[in-house]
Design an enzyme around this catalytic site. Structure first.
Site, PDB file in Angstrom:
ATOM      1  CD  GLN A 156      -2.587  -1.410   2.806  1.00  0.00           C
ATOM      2  OE1 GLN A 156      -2.118  -1.874   3.636  1.00  0.00           O
ATOM      3  NE2 GLN A 156      -3.560  -0.538   2.689  1.00  0.00           N
ATOM      4  CB  VAL A 163       3.041   5.814  -2.764  1.00  0.00           C
ATOM      5  CG1 VAL A 163       1.587   5.637  -3.118  1.00  0.00           C
ATOM      6  CG2 VAL A 163       3.167   6.863  -1.786  1.00  0.00           C
ATOM      7  CG  HIS A 205      -2.721   2.504  -2.311  1.00  0.00           C
ATOM      8  ND1 HIS A 205      -2.667   2.658  -1.128  1.00  0.00           N
ATOM      9  CD2 HIS A 205      -3.950   2.100  -2.775  1.00  0.00           C
ATOM     10  CE1 HIS A 205      -3.940   1.891  -0.577  1.00  0.00           C
ATOM     11  NE2 HIS A 205      -4.758   1.462  -1.691  1.00  0.00           N
ATOM     12  CB  CYS A 220       1.301  17.668 -19.638  1.00  0.00           C
ATOM     13  SG  CYS A 220       2.044  16.391 -20.638  1.00  0.00           S
ATOM     14  CB  SER A 243      -1.243  -2.752   6.655  1.00  0.00           C
ATOM     15  OG  SER A 243      -2.475  -2.061   6.362  1.00  0.00           O
TER      16      SER A 243
HETATM   17 ZN   LIG Z   1      -0.296  15.592 -21.202  1.00  0.00          ZN
END
Ligand SMILES: [Zn+2]
Length: 291
Positions: A100, A102, A118, A177, A219
């Site tokens: 779980q 990241v 995740h 982006c 967890s």
């Molecule tokens: Zn993009």
């Protein structure tokens, strides 16, 4: 602790183990566990997918805090617990790992067959075109867009959960982006209010179905996203063992629960199973023959 390690080793030594790991495994790497015993003082409610995608101000606040918090994550290294899991896997005892977390620390420790339920904080996805880039690159772009930000907020950066005044957030510039020019960027992690991709969940269920033992590490199983694998294991008759500091919401399903610090327990477990594997077993009835 010796008896606990013996009991765990006895269960793990048969192999076919699938690990389900959570934040408690990474606290010793300096990554705060917001739901564990030390996490009671969480100052911020988690960002939801809905707020992130619909509210430009929420998004700006997220990136401003995350820009500072990222340094804790980027600096973090695997701890003894991650390394012990990798050793158990090299010893042939672990079939796969569902995490779980990241932070990418299982793979950094040398583990394979890791399903990052995740997602990963070190990857960034464009919600417009789907292009994936590294967090490292985004970090560089955010630093360029906010050259004075670090100096202003240097005083408030102890643990990755950063308090920022509204005027500091208001001055923070987010970036979009560069591939599709303008798409909204999001860390490639599953936010609250977002569902885990179906193929990823299916891969986890397949691992659980093949498991001889489901070993939960660090967890509290608070969210269904992880707890469902414990429920499924119990339904399939796969024994569940939970190692966590403090009670969990899966304890009722467990054949064994252990309350111990993972950074000490797991290396001892890896040592014990390695030692057991190194001792050749003598078939009963042949003891003493040929000596
Ligand atoms: Zn993009």
């Amino acid at each position: 602790m010796t008896e606990t390690v013996d009991a765990l080793a006895g269960l793990v030594a048969g192999g076919g183990v699938v690990v389900l790991s959570g934040a408690g495994l990474s606290t010793e790497s300096g990554i705060p566990d917001y739901r564990g015993p030390s996490g009671a003082a969480r100052r911020h409610t988690p960002m939801t997918y809905q707020a992130f995608t619909r509210d430009a101000q929420a998004r700006r606040r997220y990136w401003a805090r995350s820009h500072l918090g990222w340094r804790t994550i980027a600096r973090a290294a695997p701890n003894e617990g991650h390394r012990a899991v990798a050793r158990l896997q090299r010893g042939g005892l672990i079939e796969g790992i569902i995490t779980q977390n990241v932070d990418g620390l299982h793979t950094a420790a040398g583990s394979s067959q890791v399903v990052e339920l995740h997602g990963r904080l070190d990857e960034v996805v464009c919600l417009g075109c789907g292009n994936q880039t590294s967090r490292e690159e985004l970090d560089r772009r955010l630093r360029e867009a906010n050259p004075d930000f670090d100096a202003r907020v240097a005083a408030v950066n102890p643990d990755g959960d950063v308090d920022l005044a509204d005027d500091e957030v208001a001055g923070f510039r987010t970036v979009d982006c560069t591939f599709c020019r303008g798409g909204m960027l999001k860390p490639d992690v599953v936010f609250f209010g977002e569902t885990v991709p179906a193929a990823r969940v299916a891969r986890c269920f397949a691992l659980v179905a093949r498991a001889r033992l489901l070993l939960v590490l660090g967890s509290s199983l608070t969210v269904m996203s992880g707890r469902r694998f414990v429920v499924r294991a119990a339904k399939l008759g796969v024994p569940v063992v939970i190692v966590n500091q403090g009670p969990t919401r899966g304890d009722g399903y467990a054949a064994l629960t252990v309350d111990a610090p993972l950074g000490r327990l797991l290396p001892a477990l890896a040592d014990r199973t390695a030692a057991a594997a190194a001792v050749p077993t003598v078939p009963t009835g042949l003891t003493g023959v040929g000596r």
